[in-house]
Scaffold this active site. Structure first.
Site, PDB file in Angstrom:
ATOM      1  N   SER A 175      73.182  55.336  49.376  1.00  0.00           N
ATOM      2  CA  SER A 175      73.192  55.358  48.038  1.00  0.00           C
ATOM      3  C   SER A 175      74.688  55.426  47.736  1.00  0.00           C
ATOM      4  O   SER A 175      75.444  55.910  48.232  1.00  0.00           O
ATOM      5  CB  SER A 175      72.156  56.309  47.473  1.00  0.00           C
ATOM      6  OG  SER A 175      72.726  57.461  47.546  1.00  0.00           O
ATOM      7  N   LYS A 176      74.898  55.393  46.297  1.00  0.00           N
ATOM      8  CA  LYS A 176      75.959  55.694  45.724  1.00  0.00           C
ATOM      9  C   LYS A 176      76.555  57.000  45.739  1.00  0.00           C
ATOM     10  O   LYS A 176      77.575  57.313  45.714  1.00  0.00           O
ATOM     11  CB  LYS A 176      75.788  55.334  44.073  1.00  0.00           C
ATOM     12  CG  LYS A 176      75.755  54.100  43.664  1.00  0.00           C
ATOM     13  CD  LYS A 176      77.274  53.661  43.358  1.00  0.00           C
ATOM     14  CE  LYS A 176      77.267  52.123  43.349  1.00  0.00           C
ATOM     15  NZ  LYS A 176      78.469  51.744  43.971  1.00  0.00           N
ATOM     16  N   ARG A 177      75.606  57.816  46.001  1.00  0.00           N
ATOM     17  CA  ARG A 177      75.650  59.260  46.109  1.00  0.00           C
ATOM     18  C   ARG A 177      77.300  59.502  47.289  1.00  0.00           C
ATOM     19  O   ARG A 177      77.839  60.319  46.994  1.00  0.00           O
ATOM     20  CB  ARG A 177      74.936  59.961  46.719  1.00  0.00           C
ATOM     21  CG  ARG A 177      74.779  61.569  46.213  1.00  0.00           C
ATOM     22  CD  ARG A 177      73.565  62.154  46.023  1.00  0.00           C
ATOM     23  NE  ARG A 177      72.266  61.336  46.641  1.00  0.00           N
ATOM     24  CZ  ARG A 177      71.581  61.855  47.573  1.00  0.00           C
ATOM     25  NH1 ARG A 177      71.857  63.019  48.058  1.00  0.00           N
ATOM     26  NH2 ARG A 177      70.484  61.203  48.205  1.00  0.00           N
TER      27      ARG A 177
END
Ligand code: GLU
Length: 482
Positions: A249-251
């Site tokens: 994910s973007k995290r």
């Protein structure tokens, strides 16, 4: 079990243009590319843009540019799936006429109620074939009343089995599947219908796609058969996970090819890195060109377990490519970063010298351009903290002043002459050369570390080097006053 794939194959990459090309998609494209290139055949690019609301013209172009940039080659296409809707429709009508599909007049409300009911009982919802039981008259009545209907596929009541290239033998029992929809009540074909019709018409022999499609394949296999197509060989690639072992994910930063490109990753490095995210070449080699990978590619060494995306490793690999690539091959990739730093018109010879001197110390193109900025900047900014020990040395400005004069007077500004002049001065003044070398490096680059000093000064050239020395002297003197 060893799988032998004989060419020519016809493979496809079928992205939905609902966003930037994600690394998961890029990896799927890469394995299709490697398979196609290693055994021969054709790679078809098919843009699955039937979801008009979520598809975007700009993304269609973007996906192609990202694929071309990483070096994936397609032989046919891009074909837009939306342009083939009449064909999907036509084939659904054929299934209907042949009794392999049937009209379903159930309303969304009825289906929702049944779904809820199943949920309450903790069961998976399966369409109970209500409309399969309708008589000819009942159907005619509903049609005459203009009742909206969907078209459902009549699933065979048997186990669906296939051998997956990555996961081996798969077996889905009949109760795991239901009569899924081919045409919605608005007449639009579903993904299942479109994808299978297209795969048949495009003569696809091997479908390599993400594991998220594994549950669709037992629907597609009987649909291929019902439509008189040859069932392709499937391979479902495991997920790419983030360091938290959840779906990437973007995290954790960049997830699209475009983002890595803007961070200064080289396409060769990204291709290499992605290819090894789920495939092993069978030797210990980690840095492989596309050609080497094509020569070694073997679907039997595709991993069935999820791959963890290790950004540090990508950065490391990029550093390897940065130091190994020919300058000529590196140069075009540097271009946008040079332009962004205002160095589009930098003198080519000085640029090459600077890049070649610093490239082994950078992990990204962005970092590399940062490192060579001092060669082209009028003035550098010095950090008083990093220069604290130089500011304390009362005698340093005097030493550097003479060094500057001697270097200015050199007939040739080459590293041996620069080196000799600095050492001679140090000798005369009873100093270790390091006492002059460290502040000079700081003066020229505003950094405490870097390539061998005299290589650096020679590459930087007389003007910039002396100018930076002057500014550093002024900085030291200001510091002494303050
Ligand atoms: N369009 C689908 C996707 O982007 C891929 C379909 C397929 O590969 O069968 O996930």
């Amino acid at each position: 079990m060893t799988i032998q794939i004989q060419g020519p194959v016809r493979v496809r990459f079928a992205p939905s243009p609902t966003g930037f090309l994600h690394v998961g998609g890029a990896r799927t494209a890469i394995y299709n590319d490697l398979l196609r290139q290693s055994v021969g055949g054709a790679f078809i690019l098919r843009i699955e843009d039937t979801d008009k609301e979520r598809s975007d013209e700009a993304m269609i172009r973007q996906i192609q540019s990202a694929l071309a940039w990483i070096g994936v080659v397609w032989d046919e296409g891009p074909f837009l799936q939306s342009e083939r809707l009449p064909r999907h429709h036509e084939r659904a009508e054929e299934l209907l006429a042949a009794g392999k599909a049937y009209r379903c007049f159930c309303t969304p409300e009825e289906l929702d109620a049944q779904r809820e009911e199943a949920q309450k009982k903790g069961l998976a919802f399966r369409y109970p074939r209500t409309c399969l039981k309708l008589t000819e008259e009942e159907i005619a009545e509903r049609l005459a009343a203009n009742r909206p209907f969907a078209v459902r596929f009549r699933m065979p009541d048997e186990h669906i089995t296939f051998t997956d290239i990555v996961r081996g033998d798969m077996d889905f029992p009949p109760d795991a599947l239901d009569d899924f929809i081919l045409l919605r009540s608005d007449g639009n074909p579903t993904y299942h219908m479109s994808v299978v019709v297209d795969d048949i018409d495009m003569g696809i022999t091997h479908v390599i796609r993400g594991e998220d499609h594994l549950s669709n394949t037992p629907k597609h296999v009987p649909l291929f058969r019902a439509l008189g197509g040859t069932v392709p060989t499937f391979g479902h690639l495991p997920l790419i996970l983030g360091p938290d072992k959840k779906r990437l994910s973007k995290r954790y930063g960049a997830t699209s090819v475009e983002e890595f490109r803007t961070e200064g990753i080289l396409p060769q490095a990204l291709y290499n890195f992605m290819a090894l995210l789920g495939w092993t070449p069978g030797n210990d080699q980690e840095i492989l060109s596309r050609d080497e990978m094509i020569a070694l590619f073997d679907v039997n060494r595709l991993n069935a377990s999820a791959a963890v995306f290790d950004k540090e490793k990508l950065w490391w690999m990029n550093a390897q490519y940065l130091s190994r690539l020919d300058y000529e091959a590196l140069r075009p990739h540097l271009e946008p970063f040079l332009a962004a730093a205002g160095l589009a018109d930098a003198d080519p010879a000085r640029l090459a010298a600077a890049v070649n001197l610093h490239r082994s110390r950078a992990r990204t193109l962005k970092e590399l351009v940062e490192l060579i900025l001092p060669y082209f900047k009028d003035e550098l900014t010095y950090d008083p903290e990093a220069s604290a020990k130089f500011l304390k040395d009362q005698d340093l400005p005097g030493h550097l002043e003479i060094l500057r004069e001697r270097w200015a007077a050199l007939p040739s500004f080459d590293k041996d002459a620069l080196d000799a002049a600095l050492r001679a001065l140090a000798g005369e003044r009873g100093l270790k050369p390091a006492v002059l070398i460290h502040p000079t490096r700081m003066a020229l680059t505003a950094a405490a570390q870097g390539p061998p000093l005299f290589d650096l000064v020679e590459a930087m050239g007389r003007d910039a080097s002396l100018r930076h020395l002057d500014h550093f002297l002024a900085f030291l003197r200001r510091g002494a006053e303050g």
